[in-house]
Design a protein around this motif. Structure first.
Motif, short mmCIF file in Angstrom:
data_model
loop_
_atom_site.label_atom_id
_atom_site.label_comp_id
_atom_site.label_asym_id
_atom_site.label_seq_id
_atom_site.Cartn_x
_atom_site.Cartn_y
_atom_site.Cartn_z
N GLN A 193 -1.75 18.39 -19.95
CA GLN A 193 -2.29 17.37 -18.78
C GLN A 193 -1.40 16.26 -18.45
N LEU A 194 -0.74 15.65 -19.54
CA LEU A 194 0.06 14.42 -19.44
C LEU A 194 1.17 15.05 -18.65
N LYS A 195 1.83 16.14 -18.62
CA LYS A 195 3.12 16.60 -18.20
C LYS A 195 2.64 16.82 -16.63
N SER A 196 1.45 17.38 -16.45
CA SER A 196 0.99 17.84 -15.11
C SER A 196 0.93 16.51 -14.53
N VAL A 197 0.33 15.48 -15.16
CA VAL A 197 -0.08 14.25 -14.20
C VAL A 197 1.22 13.59 -13.86
N GLN A 198 2.27 13.77 -14.71
CA GLN A 198 3.40 12.95 -14.52
C GLN A 198 4.02 13.41 -13.46
N GLN A 199 4.07 14.88 -13.20
CA GLN A 199 4.76 15.52 -12.09
C GLN A 199 4.27 15.19 -10.99
N GLU A 200 2.68 15.26 -10.91
CA GLU A 200 2.03 14.71 -9.68
C GLU A 200 2.15 13.22 -9.34
N TYR A 201 2.42 12.77 -10.42
CA TYR A 201 2.81 11.10 -10.04
C TYR A 201 3.95 10.81 -9.17
N LYS A 202 5.11 11.98 -9.79
CA LYS A 202 6.44 11.59 -9.19
C LYS A 202 6.28 12.25 -7.71
N ASN A 203 5.59 13.46 -7.32
CA ASN A 203 5.43 13.84 -6.28
C ASN A 203 4.81 12.79 -5.11
N GLU A 204 3.75 12.06 -5.83
CA GLU A 204 3.00 11.17 -4.92
C GLU A 204 3.90 9.92 -4.71
N ILE A 205 4.76 9.64 -5.52
CA ILE A 205 5.69 8.39 -5.12
C ILE A 205 6.53 8.86 -4.30
N GLU A 206 7.11 10.12 -4.16
CA GLU A 206 8.05 10.48 -3.22
C GLU A 206 7.48 10.48 -1.87
N ARG A 207 6.32 11.00 -1.81
CA ARG A 207 5.44 10.95 -0.62
C ARG A 207 5.33 9.49 -0.03
N LEU A 208 4.89 8.52 -0.79
CA LEU A 208 4.61 7.18 -0.61
C LEU A 208 5.98 6.67 -0.12
N LYS A 209 7.22 6.83 -0.93
CA LYS A 209 8.43 6.23 -0.50
C LYS A 209 8.87 6.71 1.18
N PHE A 210 8.52 8.17 1.31
CA PHE A 210 8.82 8.56 2.67
C PHE A 210 7.77 7.77 3.82
N LEU A 211 6.79 7.42 3.33
CA LEU A 211 6.00 6.53 4.50
C LEU A 211 6.45 5.23 4.44
#
Length: 299
Positions: A193-211
């Motif tokens: 679960q920790l690895k899954s949430v870490q990857q999800e966090y990285k993806n959301e950070i990239e989306r936020l950086k784009f915005l």
């Protein structure tokens, strides 16, 4: 000694200042997005287009000069003792056209262009409002995932400690092997679960950086204060505030005013005056006036 320490002191301070700058609060996220996002930048080009239309609406029409030349193609029809280039074997037409724009028509064109500029501004404000909502929601998504990541990290650390403790307890025959395996399986589950949430966090950070329109690494400022607007309890006050301030309602009202101005423009007449001359072989001239009136738009 001080000169040697000075560069080391600067080198130690620079990373700290960068990390402080990259902690983005909700208020700063909205500001960065409005200033740097490429989508918003492209929307601003509509202002220049609307302003150019306003300048064009104020221009007065220029006259147009047209020419038509007819030549005889068969030599048997030529005038006696002449060739194809002789003026007796050709006909030249010159036509000068000047569109007469009525004062009311020009005024309505300017009015339509002004209302179109206002509508463009209101549409941009509405687009910016919806875009800011997306940025705020994405910032909140990152904040939620970051808190989940913190909880899972703490739980994983506690389970890791528990597994090491159970290994010692199993070695001392305090617990059974089944209890140790159950603890290890629970740790493996939390690691997954920790690895899954870490990857999800990285993806959301990239989306936020784009915005936000940035490329540097960022972190959200969890300690930032989220400002809230006072809300009146009266329904009438809330309704009036929405009608006066909501950009989608203002854009709809601007579109109504633009359509009204366009209707006024369409029912005005359109006229032009033309001077036509036939210079060769015989000279004559004529003047006629063309008037267009959209009769059926009146009814």
């Amino acid at each position: 000694m001080l000169k040697a320490l000075h560069p080391l002191l600067l080198a130690s301070l620079i990373p700290f200042s960068l990390s402080a700058q990259n902690a983005v609060s909700l208020k700063n996220a909205l500001k960065f997005a409005q200033e740097n996002n490429p989508i918003l930048k492209t929307q601003k080009f509509n202002f220049g287009i609307a302003e150019a239309d306003l300048s064009t609406a104020g221009l007065r029409p220029n006259p147009s000069l047209n020419n038509q030349t007819l030549l005889l193609a068969d030599s048997k029809y030529f005038a006696p003792n002449t060739d194809w280039a002789n003026n007796k074997n050709r006909q030249v037409w010159w036509q000068l056209t000047k569109r007469i724009q009525l004062p009311s028509q020009r005024a309505y064109k300017i009015e339509v262009a002004k209302n179109n500029l206002v509508l463009t501004q209101k549409n941009y404000a509405e687009f910016e409002r919806n875009f800011s909502l997306d940025v705020a929601n994405k910032w909140l998504d990152v904040w939620i995932i970051k808190n989940r990541l913190g909880l899972l990290t703490k739980a994983q650390s506690n389970l890791d400690t528990l597994v090491n403790t159970n290994k010692i307890r199993f070695k001392n025959q305090v617990i059974t092997e089944t209890e140790l395996i159950r603890t290890q399986l629970l740790l493996d589950q939390y690691n997954l679960q920790l690895k899954s949430v870490q990857q999800e966090y990285k993806n959301e950070i990239e989306r936020l950086k784009f915005l936000l329109g940035v490329t540097d690494n960022i972190e959200i400022d969890e300690n930032s204060i989220i400002e809230s607007l006072p809300v009146s309890g009266r329904f009438e006050d809330l309704l009036n505030q929405a009608l006066n301030n909501r950009t989608d309602i203002l854009a709809a009202n601007s579109a109504i005013e633009l359509n009204k101005s366009n209707i006024k423009l369409q029912i005005t007449g359109d006229s032009s005056t033309r001077t036509r001359s036939n210079l060769e072989p015989s000279e004559y001239s004529s003047v006629y006036r063309f008037l267009r009136y959209d009769l059926f738009t009146v009814f």
